[in-house]
Design a protein around this motif. Sequence first.
Motif, PDB file in Angstrom:
ATOM      1  N   TYR A   1      -3.377  -2.087  -4.722  1.00  0.00           N
ATOM      2  CA  TYR A   1      -3.930  -0.955  -3.974  1.00  0.00           C
ATOM      3  C   TYR A   1      -4.221   0.282  -4.832  1.00  0.00           C
ATOM      4  N   PRO A   2      -5.197   0.180  -5.729  1.00  0.00           N
ATOM      5  CA  PRO A   2      -5.521   1.360  -6.550  1.00  0.00           C
ATOM      6  C   PRO A   2      -6.032   2.538  -5.735  1.00  0.00           C
ATOM      7  N   GLU A   3      -6.732   2.261  -4.623  1.00  0.00           N
ATOM      8  CA  GLU A   3      -7.235   3.371  -3.800  1.00  0.00           C
ATOM      9  C   GLU A   3      -6.100   4.108  -3.109  1.00  0.00           C
ATOM     10  N   ALA A   4      -5.030   3.373  -2.751  1.00  0.00           N
ATOM     11  CA  ALA A   4      -3.862   4.021  -2.152  1.00  0.00           C
ATOM     12  C   ALA A   4      -3.154   4.883  -3.194  1.00  0.00           C
ATOM     13  N   ALA A   5      -3.110   4.388  -4.422  1.00  0.00           N
ATOM     14  CA  ALA A   5      -2.509   5.172  -5.507  1.00  0.00           C
ATOM     15  C   ALA A   5      -3.273   6.477  -5.714  1.00  0.00           C
TER      16      ALA A   5
ATOM     17  N   PHE B   1      -6.791  10.251   5.741  1.00  0.00           N
ATOM     18  CA  PHE B   1      -7.312   9.182   4.881  1.00  0.00           C
ATOM     19  C   PHE B   1      -6.957   7.812   5.455  1.00  0.00           C
ATOM     20  N   LEU B   2      -7.957   6.965   5.637  1.00  0.00           N
ATOM     21  CA  LEU B   2      -7.729   5.607   6.123  1.00  0.00           C
ATOM     22  C   LEU B   2      -7.730   4.623   4.963  1.00  0.00           C
ATOM     23  N   ILE B   3      -6.689   3.778   4.916  1.00  0.00           N
ATOM     24  CA  ILE B   3      -6.601   2.664   3.968  1.00  0.00           C
ATOM     25  C   ILE B   3      -6.422   1.404   4.793  1.00  0.00           C
ATOM     26  N   THR B   4      -7.265   0.412   4.611  1.00  0.00           N
ATOM     27  CA  THR B   4      -7.085  -0.843   5.334  1.00  0.00           C
ATOM     28  C   THR B   4      -6.598  -1.924   4.372  1.00  0.00           C
TER      29      THR B   4
ATOM     30  N   ALA C   1       0.835  -1.212   0.000  1.00  0.00           N
ATOM     31  CA  ALA C   1       0.000   0.000   0.000  1.00  0.00           C
ATOM     32  C   ALA C   1       0.865   1.255   0.000  1.00  0.00           C
ATOM     33  N   ALA C   2       1.933   1.243   0.814  1.00  0.00           N
ATOM     34  CA  ALA C   2       2.841   2.388   0.863  1.00  0.00           C
ATOM     35  C   ALA C   2       3.516   2.601  -0.492  1.00  0.00           C
ATOM     36  N   ALA C   3       3.893   1.501  -1.144  1.00  0.00           N
ATOM     37  CA  ALA C   3       4.535   1.599  -2.452  1.00  0.00           C
ATOM     38  C   ALA C   3       3.598   2.222  -3.481  1.00  0.00           C
TER      39      ALA C   3
ATOM     40  N   GLU D   1     -11.829  10.307   6.262  1.00  0.00           N
ATOM     41  CA  GLU D   1     -12.389   9.580   5.120  1.00  0.00           C
ATOM     42  C   GLU D   1     -11.719   8.217   4.987  1.00  0.00           C
ATOM     43  N   TYR D   2     -12.485   7.254   4.479  1.00  0.00           N
ATOM     44  CA  TYR D   2     -12.032   5.876   4.332  1.00  0.00           C
ATOM     45  C   TYR D   2     -12.052   5.498   2.855  1.00  0.00           C
ATOM     46  N   PHE D   3     -10.933   4.994   2.344  1.00  0.00           N
ATOM     47  CA  PHE D   3     -10.842   4.519   0.975  1.00  0.00           C
ATOM     48  C   PHE D   3     -10.561   3.020   0.986  1.00  0.00           C
TER      49      PHE D   3
END
Length: 334
Positions: A158-162, A100-103, A57-59, A125-127
């Motif tokens: 992880y498209p939402e993280a991108a 922004f939250l990413i799980t 996700a970080a990447a 917000e949650y993605f």
Amino acid sequence: MAKDVNVIIQIETPTPRLGFGKPLILGSAATAKPYKTYLDLATVKADYGETTEEYKAAAAIWAQGDYAPAEIAIARQKTGTEPETVSDVLERLLKEDWYFLITTTTTQSDVDEFAAAIEADDTREYFTRASDLAVVSALKAKGYSRTTVFYHTTITNYPEAALIGRVGSAPVGSVTWKFMYLQGIEPLDITNTNLNEIHTAGAITYVTKAGRNQTSEGKTLSGEWIDVIHSKDYIRFNIEYAIQILFADSDKVSFDNTGIAQLESVTRNVLRQAFQQKMIAQDNDGLPLYGTNFKRRSEVDPADRAQRKYNGGEFWFELAGAIHETTIRGVIRK
């Protein structure tokens, strides 16, 4: 967190400082890990190996290059024996600096719990991501306005993280979340009918238009615009923060017209900044469409004065929004 200032904004449909671009990646494992801020992928790798979901996700975030945030945060939720509940983990994490939250989890029950908790908290917000439209439709039925679902046939990258990496750290209100190019994400080869099905289900996705790869829309599950929620939170927080600082830095803010004028001035300063960041629209003469109305001391309920509570401040503004579609008509003259 204790506070003496409470700002309430309703979205009117026509007839330390919170990091508003800072994402939090939340993983899960048998052992919990505390919230920690990272400035680059190398330091993430030291705590989370390249094969971990947190690293992936970080990447995806930092793959967006110059658009990516200067820092991110990562934490882990405890699973297995005596697991942390969603309520438990968010109780410790909502005290930290992120927006922004990413799980890493995409399990439907988990996503629903996180979406419900973020909705109830009303400050972040949650993605999330999904490869099944039935899952998206089930979430949409809940009407979450603070959750955005990125639909794709490939969700391991992880498209939402991108997307957060590409847009989240821009000045709040200065960008829309549609039309965005995402490094490392492949566009879906789909028909307009397929795209409409994805949007109807409540998700956004990644497609090619006019030869350019771009995000298909910029909405949350409820159909609200992502940038509207972002702008609302920014304005509310900054008014609360600025007035709290006014209280802290003043020997006394008098309960008279002078003190009330101080509250109004601070509020207008935040609205002025929001206008400069393109959150607030302008009229035909280029003037900002916002205003304030703060009752004078003589107009305030004496009972409130006795309790030292000023409840007579109001403000309004018109959102600038963005143009996402257009129809332009032409005439051929002979």
